[in-house]
Scaffold this motif. Structure first.
Motif, short mmCIF file in Angstrom:
data_model
loop_
_atom_site.label_atom_id
_atom_site.label_comp_id
_atom_site.label_asym_id
_atom_site.label_seq_id
_atom_site.Cartn_x
_atom_site.Cartn_y
_atom_site.Cartn_z
N LEU A 47 -42.70 22.14 -5.27
CA LEU A 47 -41.46 20.97 -5.07
C LEU A 47 -40.86 20.78 -6.16
N HIS A 48 -39.71 20.18 -6.82
CA HIS A 48 -39.12 20.03 -7.56
C HIS A 48 -37.88 17.93 -7.26
N ALA A 49 -39.08 17.88 -7.45
CA ALA A 49 -38.66 15.81 -7.03
C ALA A 49 -37.48 15.57 -8.67
N LYS A 50 -36.76 14.27 -7.65
CA LYS A 50 -35.54 14.15 -8.93
C LYS A 50 -35.21 12.63 -8.08
N VAL A 51 -35.24 11.28 -9.06
CA VAL A 51 -34.82 10.09 -8.83
C VAL A 51 -33.61 10.00 -9.04
N LEU A 52 -32.73 8.96 -7.75
CA LEU A 52 -31.10 8.69 -7.83
C LEU A 52 -31.03 7.43 -9.12
N ARG A 53 -30.20 8.18 -9.62
CA ARG A 53 -30.14 7.38 -11.22
C ARG A 53 -29.27 6.20 -11.26
N SER A 54 -28.77 5.20 -11.58
CA SER A 54 -27.52 3.94 -11.37
C SER A 54 -26.44 4.60 -12.18
N PRO A 55 -25.05 4.74 -12.41
CA PRO A 55 -24.65 4.40 -12.97
C PRO A 55 -23.83 3.34 -13.83
N PHE A 56 -24.37 2.07 -13.00
CA PHE A 56 -23.87 0.74 -13.72
C PHE A 56 -24.59 0.95 -14.44
N PRO A 57 -24.07 -0.44 -15.28
CA PRO A 57 -25.67 -0.63 -15.89
C PRO A 57 -26.63 -2.54 -14.95
N HIS A 58 -25.61 -2.36 -14.74
CA HIS A 58 -26.52 -3.89 -14.35
C HIS A 58 -25.86 -3.79 -12.32
N ALA A 59 -26.92 -3.77 -11.31
CA ALA A 59 -26.33 -2.95 -9.92
C ALA A 59 -27.08 -3.27 -8.98
N ILE A 60 -26.65 -3.53 -8.06
CA ILE A 60 -27.67 -4.04 -6.54
C ILE A 60 -27.49 -2.59 -5.36
N ILE A 61 -28.25 -1.95 -4.41
CA ILE A 61 -27.88 -1.40 -3.99
C ILE A 61 -27.66 -2.67 -2.44
N LYS A 62 -26.28 -2.16 -1.87
CA LYS A 62 -26.60 -2.75 -0.80
C LYS A 62 -26.66 -1.69 0.29
N ASN A 63 -26.34 -0.54 0.67
CA ASN A 63 -26.45 0.34 1.38
C ASN A 63 -26.54 1.70 0.85
N LEU A 64 -27.44 2.00 1.67
CA LEU A 64 -27.87 3.45 1.73
C LEU A 64 -27.76 4.59 2.22
N ASP A 65 -26.98 5.66 2.34
CA ASP A 65 -27.05 6.51 3.52
C ASP A 65 -28.13 8.03 2.61
N THR A 66 -28.82 7.92 3.66
CA THR A 66 -29.76 9.44 2.49
C THR A 66 -29.30 10.55 4.17
N ALA A 134 -37.68 15.17 -3.37
CA ALA A 134 -38.77 16.81 -3.00
C ALA A 134 -37.85 17.66 -2.85
N ALA A 135 -37.53 18.64 -3.67
CA ALA A 135 -36.85 19.49 -2.60
C ALA A 135 -37.66 21.19 -3.51
N GLU A 136 -37.01 22.53 -2.94
CA GLU A 136 -37.80 23.52 -3.90
C GLU A 136 -37.08 24.32 -4.77
N THR A 137 -35.95 23.38 -5.08
CA THR A 137 -34.95 23.83 -6.30
C THR A 137 -34.87 22.35 -7.27
N GLU A 138 -34.61 22.09 -8.60
CA GLU A 138 -34.10 21.03 -8.83
C GLU A 138 -32.30 21.17 -8.75
N GLU A 139 -31.66 22.29 -8.35
CA GLU A 139 -30.14 22.01 -8.42
C GLU A 139 -30.08 21.96 -6.43
N ILE A 140 -30.68 22.40 -5.89
CA ILE A 140 -31.27 21.50 -4.03
C ILE A 140 -31.24 19.54 -3.85
N ALA A 141 -32.57 19.25 -5.29
CA ALA A 141 -32.99 17.84 -5.41
C ALA A 141 -31.11 17.17 -5.43
N TYR A 142 -30.54 18.13 -7.05
CA TYR A 142 -29.71 16.94 -7.18
C TYR A 142 -28.24 17.11 -6.11
#
Lengths: 799, 166
Positions: A47-66, A134-142
């Motif tokens: 599998l391919h792992a990818k991590v969420l990356r912040s679009p902002f220079p300084h920010a906090i996640i208040k809520n995350l719906d996955t 972690a997904a079967e392809t990088e594209e699915i992970a993104y």
């Protein structure tokens, strides 16, 4: 055309010109790098792992719906920052060590555990936060990451370290200091004012000349072609990690400590690595941990690999140095005051080492020791930029930028040649100036660049109506040498002699390109000369493997080129005794009465009784003969070697372009272990340093804090067309401890280049460029400043 | 180019590959992905994946292309050569591997860019069998070597050219 290097002590293989041992493998594309191993063809179901990356220079996640990601076909694992398993992970750093193995409780900077493996708060635009897929392809992970609904709370951000130091600036790591962005002091590098001797006020008051300068060395990417990553694979409770960070042993320690595992349950394997240049240093990267957890949950192998954009991940430490220097008429430098502000970026990493350790413990002992009055202070500061990690030369390039413009200006005020000023004042703790090595690299460099053609500042004629020619140089100590690599601890080496006289050489390292593997083979062939073998008979074990191999040496400064070689005499002696013992039994003689020459054993008292070693071994058990040695590196203080860069430039005063015509790079190597390899370092370092000096720059949109050029279209790495004539000069003046008394040169070859070029620009035009990169707009502004100063002077005279 | 179905035929290192769209190959796949991840031709290196570094260079009908920047479908009916397709005694590979004369250094350090340089050199020499130094520099200026072995790379190419003359 360069002159051929002549070794001080001729040896058959060490010090020679010859191809790399793996040259054919690499040229034919058959060397294996991480990507070539971590593939679905080798690891079905990977599998391919990818991590969420912040679009902002300084920010906090208040809520995350996955929820959408969790349901997406092809997605096997979604890790969240608020999973109890993730939340329970210890806070950490990506800088546990530089080259020794460090555990959680012995890491370099325990005060700066400012990273979470996967947290909710982003400290720069691009920071890894919130979720891993972690997904079967990088594209699915993104796609899965894109499907996540993130509610961000944007925080005020700061990009400028001087602003970040002020009261009222947004505090970036309140868990480290609730009130300030200035890194707290720590044990390794000491207080803010970290070096004081003599009476500096008195030195300044009684000086004949004072020079004050400021320099700013910028962030610069390591730009390894092989982006960083790993493959993690579980078998029951045992974890294997394939990686392209360059210390398997440290990676094993890091993973085991972060996941509370015993060391024998973690196996780390490093294949060939596509360049390192200090990147991410030694193997303490949080992506190992989330990838391991994802692999455990998925029950499949999981690969994590940076994209080119993500590989803009840590950088050279940007430092602004202010330096005030005093001297007397006779050319004695009497005092220096250094004040540095180090931009740590989002995480502290090696900021403090680059700022204080390199200055206080390294440069002060190795270059400035005989200057009687000294004060050094430095402040590392968090900002919301890419973290400052570690890059080839760590803090030396930054320091050199400040020091050698001061030398240039001071020499001008004193009416001296700056080379003479340097020779008069600079040496290490154990030898008063003039130092042999300093003198040798500077005199040789002057001769090769044509220093006699250098005219006084801005006195040369216009060439082709728009260019002015100038010459400059800079000097620095070769480093790692002052301590003879003491902090590394034990070096280990293994040999196995096969019954056909071929050799398996376990000189463990992740080969990043330094050529250290070739050096180990040359030294092995020299010391096993009594067997009558050549390098072709020796197989270097090419993967560092914590389960099957000995402890690997980390490739800092190309020092591994001699560390394994230093163990070779003892290994060869042990092997010889084993063979002699077998021969003694065969000939029914005492061991003392047996000897070996050119592949034959013979009875000393009756040399007609002899036999080839091959015949001897072939008629025994056919079991390979093993030898293992381990040794601390020698600790004798033998002083320090030096290196210098000389540059000839033409400055286009209309366009502000700097045309570097020629560079002479000189390094006192102690012993040149591998002449072709050393010249490759001397030349190649200039390519990297020229990029930092002239074209490479990380650019931010200051209104949003977003980096604009984390790619290789806009981040300008030099090509073959950008290279000037480069003359590599490997020298042997200094003698270190041990059999070879060599030193690493891979880092120091980049240290002086930017300053040598800037000094050449100053010599050509009188324009001061003290902030890298020296882009045309900066050169034009500096030329304008010279013009304005000239006009003001004329007016003054006129009045 | 097919409309998302059928097969395409690509000759890769001398062998004809018939690839069924949807089964063997996706229309969105790059040539580098097909070569590396599906056919295991890992001499094709991916360093930037955006056409800026040349590490993924292969020959398409004898000319250098960046395999990360073209779709595999675009190679339909054409001939692809990767570094694996060169002979064991290929003079360019040999010249890069053996480069060691004084004053130039080795033609590679980490070696990640090297197969790309080898393939760019093949293309250059296909077009111009005897380039001078300036032509070599221009011809290989699309390839990045971060270790900075440029002078030795250029020298290795000069040696190939000179061997041809001898």
């Amino acid at each position: 055309m360069s002159r051929q290097f002549e070794p001080r002590k001729p040896r058959q293989f060490v010090g020679s010109y010859r191809p790399k041992i793996e040259g054919y493998q690499k040229a034919s594309g058959s060397s294996e790098f991480l990507d070539d191993i971590a593939s679905g063809l080798r690891f079905p179901g990977m599998l391919h792992a990818k991590v969420l990356r912040s679009p902002f220079p300084h920010a906090i996640i208040k809520n995350l719906d996955t929820s959408a990601a969790e349901k997406m076909p092809g997605v096997h694992v979604v890790l969240r920052y608020d999973d109890p398993e993730i939340e329970a992970l210890k806070p950490t750093t990506n800088s546990w060590t530089s080259f020794n193995t460090a555990a959680y409780d012995t890491m370099y900077y325990p005060n700066y555990r400012d990273r979470k493996v996967l947290g909710a708060k982003a400290h720069y635009s691009g920071d890894q936060v919130g979720a891993v897929v972690a997904a079967e392809t990088e594209e699915i992970a993104y796609d899965a990451l894109k499907s996540m609904k993130v509610q961000w709370e944007e925080l005020a951000f700061e990009l400028d370290p001087k602003e970040a130091m002020k009261k009222g600036a947004p505090v970036i790591h309140p868990e480290i200091d609730p009130k300030s962005n200035i890194l707290p002091c720590e044990e390794l590098c000491g207080p803010d004012v970290f070096r004081v001797r003599g009476d500096l006020d008195n030195a300044f008051a009684n000086a004949d000349e004072i020079v004050e300068v400021q320099s700013d060395y910028h962030f610069a990417d390591q730009g390894c072609l092989d982006t960083r990553g790993c493959l993690l694979n579980w078998h029951k409770d045992e974890l294997t990690c394939w990686t392209n960070l360059y210390q398997a042993d440290q990676t094993r320690m890091y993973i085991a400590q972060m996941l509370d595992m015993k060391l024998h349950k973690v196996r780390v394997i490093c294949p060939y690595i596509g360049g390192s240049f200090g990147r991410s240093n030694t193997g303490d990267q949080s992506y190992y941990i989330f990838t391991a957890i994802a692999a455990q949950r998925a029950k499949r192998p999981v690969k994590y690999k940076h994209t080119r954009q993500e590989d803009f991940h840590d950088t050279r430490n940007a430092i602004e140095w202010t330096l005030k220097m005093s001297a007397t008429k006779d050319g004695s430098i009497t005092g220096c005051y250094f004040n540095g502000i180090g931009d740590a970026g989002a995480y502290s990493e090696h900021t403090i080492a680059a700022l204080k350790f390199m200055t206080g413990f390294e440069m002060d002992e190795c270059l400035l020791h005989h200057i009687p009055n000294m004060k050094m202070e430095g402040y590392g500061v968090y900002t919301n930029k890419i973290p400052s990690g570690c890059k080839r030369g760590i803090g030396n390039n930054q320091l050199n930028m400040a020091l050698f413009i001061a030398v240039e200006l001071m020499a001008e005020k004193l009416g001296m040649d700056p080379i003479d000023l340097a020779i008069k004042n600079f040496s290490h703790e154990w030898e008063p100036p003039p130092n042999k090595s300093v003198t040798a690299v500077l005199r040789e460099g002057a001769q090769r660049i044509g220093w006699e053609k250098r005219l006084p500042t801005n006195q040369g004629p216009l060439i082709d109506g728009r260019c002015k020619k100038g010459f400059g140089f800079s000097l620095h100590d070769g480093w790692h040498t002052a301590w003879q690599e003491e902090p590394r601890g034990m070096v280990q080496l293994g040999l196995r002699l096969n019954p056909d006289l071929s050799v398996i050489l376990d000189a463990p390292m992740a080969e990043t390109g330094c050529g250290s593997n070739s050096c180990a083979v040359w030294a092995c062939a020299d010391h096993l000369g009594f067997l009558g073998i050549t390098p072709e008979d020796i197989k270097w074990v090419e993967k560092a493997d914590t389960e099957t191999g000995l402890k690997d040496m980390v490739q800092t400064d190309s020092s591994v080129s001699y560390l394994h070689a230093e163990l070779m005499p003892e290994a060869a002696a042990k092997l010889k005794i084993k063979i002699l013992a077998m021969a003694a039994k065969k000939f029914e003689q005492s061991i003392e009465n047996m000897d070996i020459e050119n592949g034959r054993v013979f009875v000393r008292s009756d040399p007609d009784k002899n036999m080839s070693i091959k015949e001897l071994l072939w008629n025994e058990t056919l079991v390979p003969i093993p030898v293992m040695v381990e040794k601390l590196t020698p600790l004798d203080k033998t002083g320090v070697p030096y290196e210098a860069t000389f540059a000839e430039v033409d400055v286009d005063i209309e366009l502000g372009r700097i045309h570097v015509k020629k560079i002479v790079q000189l390094n006192d190597c102690g012993t040149v272990m591998y002449a072709t390899g050393a010249e490759a370092q001397l030349i190649g370092g200039q390519a990297m340093a020229l990029g930092e000096a002239l074209t490479e720059e990380i650019v931010y949109d200051k209104t949003t804090g977003i980096p604009l050029n984390f790619n290789w279209v806009d981040y300008l790495i030099p090509t073959m067309l950008d290279m000037p004539d480069i003359e590599p000069v490997a020298m042997e003046v200094w003698e270190g401890a041990g059999e070879y008394g060599a030193c690493g040169i891979g880092e120091s070859v980049t240290t002086c280049t930017a300053r040598a070029i800037a000094n050449a620009v100053y010599n050509a035009t009188g324009a001061r460029v003290d902030a890298t990169p020296f882009k045309p707009e900066k050169v034009l502004a500096a030329l304008d400043a010279v013009d304005r100063a000239g006009c003001a002077q004329k007016e003054e005279v006129g009045n | 180019m097919k409309n998302g179905q059928g097969t395409i035929k690509i000759t890769i290192n001398g062998a004809l590959h018939e690839l069924m769209i949807g089964r063997d190959i996706e229309p969105s796949e790059t040539l580098s992905y097909l070569l590396r991840e599906k056919l295991g031709l890992t001499g094709v290196k991916i360093a930037c994946d955006q056409g800026a570094c040349g590490a993924c260079t292969v020959l398409l009908d004898g000319k250098a292309v960046l395999s990360c920047m073209i779709l595999a479908m675009a190679a339909d009916g054409r001939e692809v050569v990767t570094v694996e397709g060169l002979g064991d005694n290929d003079p360019v590979i040999q010249a890069f591997a053996e480069q060691s004369e004084p004053g130039y250094g080795t033609a590679m350090q980490c070696g990640f860019c090297t197969p790309g340089f080898v393939m760019a050199t093949k293309s250059l020499l296909n077009e111009n069998p005897s380039p001078d130094l300036d032509e070599i520099k221009l011809g290989l200026s699309g390839n990045l070597c971060r270790c900075g072995c440029y002078p030795a790379v250029a020298r290795a190419v000069e040696r190939v050219v000179n061997q041809g003359v001898e």
